[in-house]
Enzyme design. Structure first.
Site, short mmCIF file in Angstrom:
data_model
loop_
_atom_site.label_atom_id
_atom_site.label_comp_id
_atom_site.label_asym_id
_atom_site.label_seq_id
_atom_site.Cartn_x
_atom_site.Cartn_y
_atom_site.Cartn_z
N GLU A 81 -70.73 -95.02 11.92
CA GLU A 81 -71.95 -94.30 11.55
C GLU A 81 -71.56 -93.02 10.83
OE1 GLU A 81 -74.26 -92.39 14.66
OE2 GLU A 81 -76.11 -93.20 13.81
N GLU A 117 -81.29 -93.38 23.39
CA GLU A 117 -81.51 -93.75 21.99
C GLU A 117 -80.29 -93.25 21.23
OE1 GLU A 117 -86.35 -93.33 22.12
OE2 GLU A 117 -85.26 -92.45 20.45
N CYS A 155 -81.28 -91.89 12.56
CA CYS A 155 -80.71 -93.00 13.32
C CYS A 155 -81.11 -94.35 12.73
CB CYS A 155 -81.14 -92.92 14.77
SG CYS A 155 -82.92 -92.93 14.98
N LYS A 188 -82.90 -79.69 26.91
CA LYS A 188 -81.67 -79.08 26.38
C LYS A 188 -81.55 -79.55 24.93
CE LYS A 188 -77.75 -79.27 25.38
NZ LYS A 188 -77.33 -78.94 23.98
P1 NAD Z 1 -74.60 -85.74 20.25
O1 NAD Z 1 -74.48 -86.90 21.15
O2 NAD Z 1 -73.37 -85.05 19.81
O3 NAD Z 1 -75.52 -84.62 20.91
C1 NAD Z 1 -76.83 -84.88 21.33
C2 NAD Z 1 -77.18 -83.93 22.45
O4 NAD Z 1 -76.35 -84.21 23.58
C3 NAD Z 1 -76.96 -82.46 22.13
O5 NAD Z 1 -78.02 -81.71 22.68
C4 NAD Z 1 -75.65 -82.14 22.84
O6 NAD Z 1 -75.54 -80.80 23.20
C5 NAD Z 1 -75.78 -83.01 24.08
N1 NAD Z 1 -74.52 -83.34 24.73
C6 NAD Z 1 -73.29 -83.46 24.19
N2 NAD Z 1 -72.38 -83.76 25.15
C7 NAD Z 1 -73.05 -83.82 26.33
C8 NAD Z 1 -72.68 -84.11 27.67
N3 NAD Z 1 -71.41 -84.37 28.00
N4 NAD Z 1 -73.64 -84.11 28.62
C9 NAD Z 1 -74.92 -83.86 28.31
N5 NAD Z 1 -75.34 -83.57 27.06
C10 NAD Z 1 -74.42 -83.56 26.07
O7 NAD Z 1 -75.46 -86.25 18.99
P2 NAD Z 1 -75.79 -85.45 17.66
O8 NAD Z 1 -74.55 -85.39 16.84
O9 NAD Z 1 -76.50 -84.18 18.02
O10 NAD Z 1 -76.88 -86.41 16.99
C11 NAD Z 1 -76.57 -87.43 16.11
C12 NAD Z 1 -76.57 -88.78 16.83
O11 NAD Z 1 -77.85 -89.03 17.40
C13 NAD Z 1 -76.32 -89.95 15.90
O12 NAD Z 1 -75.42 -90.84 16.49
C14 NAD Z 1 -77.69 -90.60 15.77
O13 NAD Z 1 -77.68 -91.95 15.41
C15 NAD Z 1 -78.26 -90.37 17.12
N6 NAD Z 1 -79.72 -90.50 17.10
C16 NAD Z 1 -80.29 -91.64 17.62
C17 NAD Z 1 -81.67 -91.82 17.57
C18 NAD Z 1 -82.32 -93.07 18.11
O14 NAD Z 1 -83.53 -93.08 18.24
N7 NAD Z 1 -81.58 -94.11 18.41
C19 NAD Z 1 -82.46 -90.82 16.99
C20 NAD Z 1 -81.85 -89.69 16.47
C21 NAD Z 1 -80.48 -89.54 16.54
#
Ligand code: NAD
Length: 503
Positions: A397, A266, A300, A191
């Protein structure tokens, strides 16, 4: 014709078929329009115009994809590792053959500069090759001899898994999660993020055309609270690998509780880069600039807190300001661009809100601090100075090209500031005192520490964070630990004494 014009022509050709119909799901080896007929719009952050519509997956679509993954699992897990390796290498070849198209679509959809996205597709192929090469040994275990028994362990794939990815570098990140799952023998329902849906579809189709059997890799588009939630609750899915925000990780843990999902997270970061006065300042400066202003700061592992020793503070900040002024903000498809537009208007508003928050909390803006006059989501690369670690700009962040500089007195002070955050993903230390580098690494609460280096990835090394930055590690065998079950087999070597009851 300029490179930008050439790339704009290229993207138009690639997007024309996507504009003609809603971007579908990919289920059981086929494009799938979805069961509800509902769609949402995909935008480009270049000017916030609509790229096209995207199928909005719901629980019925997730059900179809999970059933396909479940049906494909037995055959995929039974395939010899050598054969899985061959197929994953074919996927890598196909990604490389399509690298330019993937990079164009990814840049236009996410706003990340082509300068970096070209390499992201190639890194995606490298992920498939690396984990493909490990497919043959993925099931290997340990031999643990005891006095009268021999114990040995076996590993088997856990089953169909869910992979949920964010919008920053979506293609590369997806391959980082999906390639080891496939190499282990798991089937996948992916997804992707709703703000960057296009390259995930390309990956599913490329992998299928390269020979991946039907149902082994499925992709369901949709919103997190609908398709994402349904995926985390589906009983056929045995584990969820998630990359995204820390708060979403908490939701996923709750949602998966009833079906006892194994989870791997992550999550976010507020990573310090600590520059001591004995560091090679030229190299440290290069790394500081690279690690916050590349990939739009939407990364990230970005070093979003600069901790600089008081004795070099003024000189270092002055040189930093000079470099920031020269950064090239522009159209992501222009090969010269270093910083493109932020992914979405909502995220743009969030990043811009910190310009006021910084001043309200008592920091100063030494560079940038404003949105650019444009239809797109462009902000000027920003540096906050005279900040202290309790300010919002130091704790939250921001996830944009925005750096917060804080000064420190000595090693103990640097360590205390660095660890004073809810996050614990990465930390960077610049010093010529090698003992101090190692001391800092021992005491920093971060899953990954780079000494005298920017983020440099070695695929077998553990990748992940502690505290609110994650649960579990990726990379090499760490990825297999997550996607596989370990079984122990204990065999008697002779006629040891078996306890006798009831005699
Ligand atoms: P997000 O958490 O808003 O969304 C990530 C994914 O989760 C999307 O596909 C979204 O549709 C899905 N999602 C949202 N709510 C959900 C739920 N209730 N159940 C299941 N899936 C759900 O994150 P974002 O804004 O897309 O990405 C940015 C974030 O990702 C930042 O915090 C960044 O630090 C983090 N990130 C971490 C790493 C790492 O390796 N630690 C790498 C890349 C990004």
């Amino acid at each position: 014709m300029s490179d930008l014009e050439n790339n704009l022509q290229g993207i138009e050709k690639l997007l024309a078929p996507l504009r003609a119909e809603a971007l579908p799901h990919f289920i059981n080896g086929k494009r799938d329009a979805g069961r509800s007929g509902n769609t949402f719009e995909g935008y480009t952050p270049v000017d916030n115009s609509v790229i096209g519509t995207v199928a909005a997956g719901n629980s019925d679509d997730i059900d179809a994809a999970c059933n396909a993954a479940e049906a494909a699992f037995e055959e995929w897990r039974a395939m010899p590792g050598k054969e899985r390796k061959r197929l994953l290498h074919k996927v890598a070849d196909a990604i490389e053959a399509n690298a330019k198209d993937i990079a164009l679509v990814e840049s236009y959809d996410s706003g990340q500069a082509l300068k970096f996205m070209g390499k992201a597709a190639v890194r995606g192929a490298a992920n498939f090759r690396f984990f493909g090469d490990m497919a043959e040994s993925a099931r290997d275990g340990q031999s643990l001899p005891a006095e009268e028994h021999i114990n040995y362990s076996l590993r088997q794939p856990i089953g169909p898994v869910g992979v949920i990815t964010p919008w920053n570098t979506p293609f590369m990140l997806s391959t980082w999660k999906i390639a080891p799952a496939l190499a282990a023998g798991c089937t996948v329902v992916h997804k992707p993020a709703e703000w960057s849906p296009y390259s995930a579809m390309m990956l599913a189709e490329i992998a299928h055309s390269a020979g991946l059997p039907d149902g082994v890799l499925n992709c369901v588009q949709g919103l997190g609270e609908d398709a994402g939630k349904a995926l985390t609750e589906h009983p056929a899915i045995k584990a969820v690998a998630f990359v995204g925000e820390s708060t979403t990780g908490s939701h996923i843990m709750r949602q998966g509780a009833d079906t006892l999902k194994r989870v791997h997270f992550e999550l976010g970061g507020k990573n310090p880069v600590i520059v001591f006065d004995d560091a090679d300042l030229e190299r440290a400066l290069d790394a500081v600039v690279f690690m916050i202003y590349s990939l739009n700061g939407e990364r990230c592992t970005s070093s979003s807190r600069l901790l600089v020793q008081e004795s070099i503070r003024d000189e270092f900040i002055a040189r930093l300001v000079e470099r920031i002024a020269k950064l090239k903000v522009g159209h992501p498809l222009d090969p010269a661009t270093e910083i493109g537009p932020l992914i979405h208007q909502r995220h743009f508003d969030k990043v811009c809100s910190y310009f006021e928050a910084a001043v309200a909390d008592g920091a100063k803006i030494a560079a940038g601090g404003k949105a650019l006059d444009s239809k797109g989501n462009f902000v000027s690369p920003t540096l906050f100075v005279d900040a202290s670690n309790e300010m919002r700009i130091a704790q939250q962040e921001i996830f944009g090209p925005v750096l917060t500089a804080i000064s420190f007195k000595d090693e103990a002070d640097a360590l205390a500031i660095a660890n004073d955050t809810e996050y614990g993903l990465a930390a960077y230390v610049w010093t010529s005192d090698i003992g101090r580098g190692h001391r800092m690494a021992q005491h920093l609460d971060a899953g990954m520490i780079w000494i005298n280096s920017e983020n440099n990835r070695h695929l077998p090394a553990p990748f992940g964070g502690m505290k609110a930055s994650g649960i579990g590690r990726d990379g090499g065998d760490y990825s297999f630990e997550f996607y596989m079950e370990t079984k122990n087999v204990c065999v008697a070597l002779g006629s040891h004494r078996v306890p006798k009851l009831g005699k």
